[in-house]
Design a protein around this motif. Structure first.
Motif, PDB file in Angstrom:
ATOM      1  N   ASP A  34      51.627  39.398  -3.819  1.00  0.00           N
ATOM      2  CA  ASP A  34      50.772  39.543  -2.644  1.00  0.00           C
ATOM      3  C   ASP A  34      50.549  41.033  -2.408  1.00  0.00           C
ATOM      4  OD1 ASP A  34      51.134  36.802  -2.386  1.00  0.00           O
ATOM      5  OD2 ASP A  34      52.704  37.002  -0.867  1.00  0.00           O
ATOM      6  N   LEU A  35      49.479  41.370  -1.705  1.00  0.00           N
ATOM      7  CA  LEU A  35      49.321  42.767  -1.310  1.00  0.00           C
ATOM      8  C   LEU A  35      50.328  43.117  -0.217  1.00  0.00           C
ATOM      9  CD1 LEU A  35      45.444  43.330  -1.322  1.00  0.00           C
ATOM     10  CD2 LEU A  35      47.122  43.942  -3.067  1.00  0.00           C
ATOM     11  N   ILE A  36      50.507  42.199   0.758  1.00  0.00           N
ATOM     12  CA  ILE A  36      51.501  42.387   1.816  1.00  0.00           C
ATOM     13  C   ILE A  36      52.298  41.101   1.965  1.00  0.00           C
ATOM     14  CG2 ILE A  36      51.900  42.836   4.270  1.00  0.00           C
ATOM     15  CD1 ILE A  36      49.248  44.317   4.365  1.00  0.00           C
ATOM     16  N   ARG A  37      53.606  41.213   2.029  1.00  0.00           N
ATOM     17  CA  ARG A  37      54.465  40.055   2.303  1.00  0.00           C
ATOM     18  C   ARG A  37      55.601  40.486   3.222  1.00  0.00           C
ATOM     19  NH1 ARG A  37      55.294  34.964   0.232  1.00  0.00           N
ATOM     20  NH2 ARG A  37      57.378  34.081   0.575  1.00  0.00           N
ATOM     21  N   MET A  38      55.681  39.840   4.385  1.00  0.00           N
ATOM     22  CA  MET A  38      56.743  40.120   5.347  1.00  0.00           C
ATOM     23  C   MET A  38      57.525  38.836   5.609  1.00  0.00           C
ATOM     24  SD  MET A  38      55.959  43.306   6.032  1.00  0.00           S
ATOM     25  CE  MET A  38      54.615  44.476   6.239  1.00  0.00           C
ATOM     26  N   GLU A  39      58.855  38.934   5.599  1.00  0.00           N
ATOM     27  CA  GLU A  39      59.704  37.777   5.847  1.00  0.00           C
ATOM     28  C   GLU A  39      60.725  38.095   6.939  1.00  0.00           C
ATOM     29  OE1 GLU A  39      61.520  36.734   2.146  1.00  0.00           O
ATOM     30  OE2 GLU A  39      59.632  36.252   1.153  1.00  0.00           O
ATOM     31  N   ASN A  40      60.927  37.124   7.844  1.00  0.00           N
ATOM     32  CA  ASN A  40      62.001  37.195   8.845  1.00  0.00           C
ATOM     33  C   ASN A  40      62.022  38.533   9.586  1.00  0.00           C
ATOM     34  OD1 ASN A  40      62.968  34.638   7.751  1.00  0.00           O
ATOM     35  ND2 ASN A  40      63.813  35.836   6.072  1.00  0.00           N
ATOM     36  N   SER A  41      60.853  39.035   9.891  1.00  0.00           N
ATOM     37  CA  SER A  41      60.733  40.331  10.566  1.00  0.00           C
ATOM     38  C   SER A  41      60.054  40.147  11.915  1.00  0.00           C
ATOM     39  CB  SER A  41      59.942  41.320   9.703  1.00  0.00           C
ATOM     40  OG  SER A  41      60.624  41.577   8.483  1.00  0.00           O
ATOM     41  N   LYS A  42      60.275  41.094  12.830  1.00  0.00           N
ATOM     42  CA  LYS A  42      59.687  40.988  14.164  1.00  0.00           C
ATOM     43  C   LYS A  42      58.967  42.281  14.531  1.00  0.00           C
ATOM     44  CE  LYS A  42      63.974  42.307  16.563  1.00  0.00           C
ATOM     45  NZ  LYS A  42      64.985  41.891  17.565  1.00  0.00           N
ATOM     46  N   GLN A  43      58.052  42.149  15.480  1.00  0.00           N
ATOM     47  CA  GLN A  43      57.210  43.273  15.898  1.00  0.00           C
ATOM     48  C   GLN A  43      56.503  43.872  14.677  1.00  0.00           C
ATOM     49  OE1 GLN A  43      60.620  45.169  18.089  1.00  0.00           O
ATOM     50  NE2 GLN A  43      59.034  45.584  19.605  1.00  0.00           N
ATOM     51  N   VAL A  44      55.721  43.021  14.033  1.00  0.00           N
ATOM     52  CA  VAL A  44      54.976  43.402  12.829  1.00  0.00           C
ATOM     53  C   VAL A  44      53.505  43.559  13.200  1.00  0.00           C
ATOM     54  CG1 VAL A  44      54.285  42.690  10.521  1.00  0.00           C
ATOM     55  CG2 VAL A  44      56.579  42.146  11.361  1.00  0.00           C
ATOM     56  N   SER A  45      52.903  44.651  12.794  1.00  0.00           N
ATOM     57  CA  SER A  45      51.499  44.906  13.114  1.00  0.00           C
ATOM     58  C   SER A  45      50.761  45.459  11.894  1.00  0.00           C
ATOM     59  CB  SER A  45      51.387  45.901  14.273  1.00  0.00           C
ATOM     60  OG  SER A  45      50.040  46.260  14.502  1.00  0.00           O
ATOM     61  N   VAL A  46      49.609  44.859  11.602  1.00  0.00           N
ATOM     62  CA  VAL A  46      48.705  45.390  10.570  1.00  0.00           C
ATOM     63  C   VAL A  46      47.349  45.522  11.242  1.00  0.00           C
ATOM     64  CG1 VAL A  46      47.698  45.086   8.289  1.00  0.00           C
ATOM     65  CG2 VAL A  46      50.016  44.239   8.743  1.00  0.00           C
ATOM     66  N   ASP A  47      46.882  46.753  11.412  1.00  0.00           N
ATOM     67  CA  ASP A  47      45.693  46.998  12.223  1.00  0.00           C
ATOM     68  C   ASP A  47      44.714  47.944  11.525  1.00  0.00           C
ATOM     69  OD1 ASP A  47      44.200  47.038  14.876  1.00  0.00           O
ATOM     70  OD2 ASP A  47      44.675  49.166  14.640  1.00  0.00           O
ATOM     71  N   GLY A  48      43.450  47.534  11.472  1.00  0.00           N
ATOM     72  CA  GLY A  48      42.371  48.423  11.027  1.00  0.00           C
ATOM     73  C   GLY A  48      42.195  48.559   9.541  1.00  0.00           C
ATOM     74  N   ILE A  49      43.048  47.900   8.755  1.00  0.00           N
ATOM     75  CA  ILE A  49      43.042  48.103   7.306  1.00  0.00           C
ATOM     76  C   ILE A  49      42.021  47.196   6.623  1.00  0.00           C
ATOM     77  CG2 ILE A  49      44.469  47.955   5.226  1.00  0.00           C
ATOM     78  CD1 ILE A  49      45.264  50.211   7.071  1.00  0.00           C
ATOM     79  N   MET A  50      41.423  47.691   5.543  1.00  0.00           N
ATOM     80  CA  MET A  50      40.624  46.844   4.660  1.00  0.00           C
ATOM     81  C   MET A  50      41.492  46.458   3.478  1.00  0.00           C
ATOM     82  SD  MET A  50      37.056  47.636   2.591  1.00  0.00           S
ATOM     83  CE  MET A  50      36.020  47.562   4.065  1.00  0.00           C
ATOM     84  N   LEU A  51      41.529  45.156   3.161  1.00  0.00           N
ATOM     85  CA  LEU A  51      42.316  44.655   2.036  1.00  0.00           C
ATOM     86  C   LEU A  51      41.381  44.032   1.015  1.00  0.00           C
ATOM     87  CD1 LEU A  51      44.190  43.621   4.871  1.00  0.00           C
ATOM     88  CD2 LEU A  51      45.805  43.921   3.009  1.00  0.00           C
ATOM     89  N   LEU A  52      41.467  44.511  -0.234  1.00  0.00           N
ATOM     90  CA  LEU A  52      40.531  44.093  -1.272  1.00  0.00           C
ATOM     91  C   LEU A  52      41.259  43.532  -2.493  1.00  0.00           C
ATOM     92  CD1 LEU A  52      38.160  47.220  -1.275  1.00  0.00           C
ATOM     93  CD2 LEU A  52      37.851  45.089  -0.007  1.00  0.00           C
ATOM     94  N   ASN A  53      40.697  42.466  -3.042  1.00  0.00           N
ATOM     95  CA  ASN A  53      41.091  41.957  -4.355  1.00  0.00           C
ATOM     96  C   ASN A  53      42.573  41.612  -4.467  1.00  0.00           C
ATOM     97  OD1 ASN A  53      38.420  42.415  -5.034  1.00  0.00           O
ATOM     98  ND2 ASN A  53      38.835  44.352  -6.072  1.00  0.00           N
ATOM     99  N   GLY A  54      42.995  40.684  -3.636  1.00  0.00           N
ATOM    100  CA  GLY A  54      44.346  40.159  -3.770  1.00  0.00           C
ATOM    101  C   GLY A  54      44.398  39.085  -4.841  1.00  0.00           C
ATOM    102  N   LEU A  55      45.599  38.608  -5.125  1.00  0.00           N
ATOM    103  CA  LEU A  55      45.761  37.530  -6.088  1.00  0.00           C
ATOM    104  C   LEU A  55      45.925  36.215  -5.325  1.00  0.00           C
ATOM    105  CD1 LEU A  55      47.871  39.553  -8.620  1.00  0.00           C
ATOM    106  CD2 LEU A  55      45.738  38.396  -9.146  1.00  0.00           C
TER     107      LEU A  55
END
Length: 251
Positions: A156-177
């Motif tokens: 994955d481009l981003i993978r978060m597990e069992n985490s808290k207060q997670v923020s992804v803001d304003g980003i462009m994500l291209l061509n994942g699998l």
């Protein structure tokens, strides 16, 4: 020479001001200071990981990436660390399958497990290299180095597990699998102001959620060859606004 009390106060105030300024600056770090190269060729994996570990050990802060293409494999985000991708900055996913770590059967470019207060933000881009990655994998399969049933190796481009207060803001994500972004067992998760375009791989999911709570989805545009949003288990999506696909439908 005697210093008047008023002058002593001014000196004390100035000293406090500069100390406060130094503390603020100490929480902001330029990726280039850790040896990161923005030439699109140098593998920056170890430099980025060292920077994140250093910032986490200092109590947290922001790692800034400025204009350029930063080639990297897997790295782990740590508590109280923010990645800031400025306009013109690209985190470029390595096309080499061996540049990705195995996190209990899952792989990702950016990974976190059991962390808190982690952010990825800015006007920059996180970009996969699907054609090169899949071509390299096919070469390994044809030579018998890798089995054909190697789908679990797709990162994955981003993978978060069992985490808290997670923020992804304003980003462009291209061509994942298989999945562009995956969140498993996360709480207080906010995804906002993103453009996700992933049509190169045949069945790419834009956002994957599994057993997450306190989820807020705001201003997301998802154009994926597979599902825009795929859910497994019970997810608590508190807010979902202005989240659309190319045909104007909601996620």
């Amino acid at each position: 020479m005697l210093i008047k009390p008023e002058a002593m106060k001014r000196i004390a105030y100035l000293s406090l001001f500069f100390l406060m300024g130094a503390n603020v600056q100490a929480n902001e770090y330029n990726a280039s200071l850790f040896g990161c190269k923005s030439d699109g060729v140098t593998n920056n994996t170890s430099s980025i990981q060292y920077a994140i570990d250093f910032i986490a050990n200092e109590g947290g802060g922001t790692l800034h990436f400025y204009v350029g293409r930063y080639l990297t494999g897997s790295f782990e985000l740590k508590s109280n660390v923010t990645i800031e991708l400025h306009e013109g900055a690209v985190l470029l996913a390595s096309p080499n399958v061996y540049d990705y770590l195995d996190y209990s059967g899952s792989r990702a470019l950016i990974y976190a497990n059991g962390q808190s207060n982690i952010k990825i933000q800015g006007k920059g881009v996180i970009q996969g290299q699907v054609p090169l990655f899949t071509a390299n994998m096919e070469t390994l399969v044809s030579k018998g180095i890798m089995g054909r049933d190697s789908k679990q190796l797709l990162p994955d481009l981003i993978r978060m597990e069992n985490s808290k207060q997670v923020s992804v803001d304003g980003i462009m994500l291209l061509n994942g699998l298989e999945n562009v972004q995956s969140y498993v067992g996360c709480t207080q998760l906010t995804l906002s102001n993103q453009i996700i375009k992933s049509n190169v791989y045949e069945s790419s999911t834009g956002i994957f959620l599994s057993s997450c709570s306190g989820v807020e989805l705001r201003a997301l545009y998802v154009d994926a060859s597979g599902k825009a949003l795929r859910e497994v288990g019970k997810n608590e999506i508190r807010i979902q606004e202005n989240c659309v696909t190319p045909n104007g439908k909601k996620l």
